[in-house]
Write an enzyme that holds these catalytic residues in place. Structure first.
Site, PDB file in Angstrom:
ATOM      1  N   ARG A 158      -0.651  -3.341   4.191  1.00 54.84           N
ATOM      2  CA  ARG A 158       0.337  -2.941   3.873  1.00 54.84           C
ATOM      3  C   ARG A 158       0.337  -4.353   2.470  1.00 54.84           C
ATOM      4  NH1 ARG A 158       5.206  -3.686   3.655  1.00 54.84           N
ATOM      5  NH2 ARG A 158       6.029  -2.224   3.277  1.00 54.84           N
ATOM      6  N   ASP A 173      10.303  -5.782   1.064  1.00 56.74           N
ATOM      7  CA  ASP A 173      10.597  -5.248   2.373  1.00 56.74           C
ATOM      8  C   ASP A 173      11.265  -6.473   3.081  1.00 56.74           C
ATOM      9  OD1 ASP A 173       7.762  -3.340   2.856  1.00 56.74           O
ATOM     10  OD2 ASP A 173       9.709  -2.812   2.038  1.00 56.74           O
TER      11      ASP A 173
END
Ligand SMILES: NC(=O)c1ccc(NC2CCCC2)nc1
Length: 250
Positions: A158, A173
């Protein structure tokens, strides 16, 4: 990013290759995942892939010759497919603890060959001869290296440019810039009397950014103060954290 996987249960990795962000990344060719199964290298009638441990003791180890043959083919394929020598990784509780920084290192490094162990593990001479780095996803023992391998692959994949639709989301995040994530809200505005913080409905992007940073700092202070040790906060961050602490324990 090219990733080879050596595993007796390659079908487990369909959780990565057929679903979600990683599934789309594989489909788009941002991530290449290829598999080698040691069982395909077994030459005996029973297609043996395990072997007994010298010195006795419970359980079996992965058979050396079939495992090594699979690793070698994966390594050769990596060099042909990418022109680079791969980093060969083995997942075990004895490895380096995976965190977001480590995932970033793996994502920006050479192609990977990830070896998932089964039984009681692998012969130490295979570790010495064929494994470049041992990694662990935490201090607990699992029945196979496949789940840790998928965790490591997902965490790294990711962070590969173009994998996440909205690149910023990787940056916001948790553990991005080393802080815990702020609270998130979506419709409806009222859930059983619990309302969305007004600032998030205000449209004031500066105030929203500061609110989110304050919440990340405050949550990190409350839940994982260890992450703040040895970290220098800039003026804005220090101010916001002090505000949070003041409001928390006035
Ligand atoms: N904490 C971990 O990352 C981890 C990795 C592998 C594993 N089990 C494998 C290792 C050898 C046979 C099963 N358990 C735990």
């Amino acid at each position: 990013m090219w990733i080879g996987v050596v595993s007796l249960f390659p079908e487990m990795f369909e959780a990565l290759t057929r679903q979600g962000v990683t599934g789309r990344a594989v489909e788009k060719g941002r991530i290449d995942l290829e598999f080698w199964n040691p069982r395909d290298y077994a030459t005996d009638r029973h297609r043996t892939v395990d072997d007994r441990p010298y010195g006795g003791g419970p359980g079996m180890l992965m058979k050396v010759d079939t495992l090594r043959a699979a690793i070698h083919d994966a390594r050769s394929r990596a060099e042909i497919a990418t022109g680079q020598r791969p980093k060969v990784i083995y997942l075990s509780p004895q490895g380096r603890r995976l965190d977001q920084r480590g995932a970033g290192e793996l994502a920006s490094g050479p192609p990977l060959v990830v070896v998932a162990g089964r039984y009681e593990g692998i012969d130490e001479r295979v570790v010495e001869a064929d494994i470049d780095e041992e990694w662990s996803i935490g201090d607990y023992v699992l029945s196979g290296g496949e789940l840790p391998a998928m965790v490591l692959i997902d965490a790294a994949a990711r962070l590969v440019p173009g994998v996440l639709g909205h690149q910023d989301s990787a940056l916001e995040d948790s553990f991005n810039d080393g802080l815990l994530d702020c609270p998130h809200y979506t419709r409806p505005e009222d859930v059983e009397g619990r309302r969305v913080p007004e600032v998030l409905l205000s449209g004031h992007h500066g105030a929203i950014r500061r609110w989110r940073l304050k919440q990340s700092l405050g949550r990190t202070w409350l839940r994982r103060p260890d992450l703040l040790e040895g970290r220098t906060l800039n003026d804005e961050q220090r101010e916001l954290l002090e505000e949070f602490i003041e409001e928390y324990a006035p």
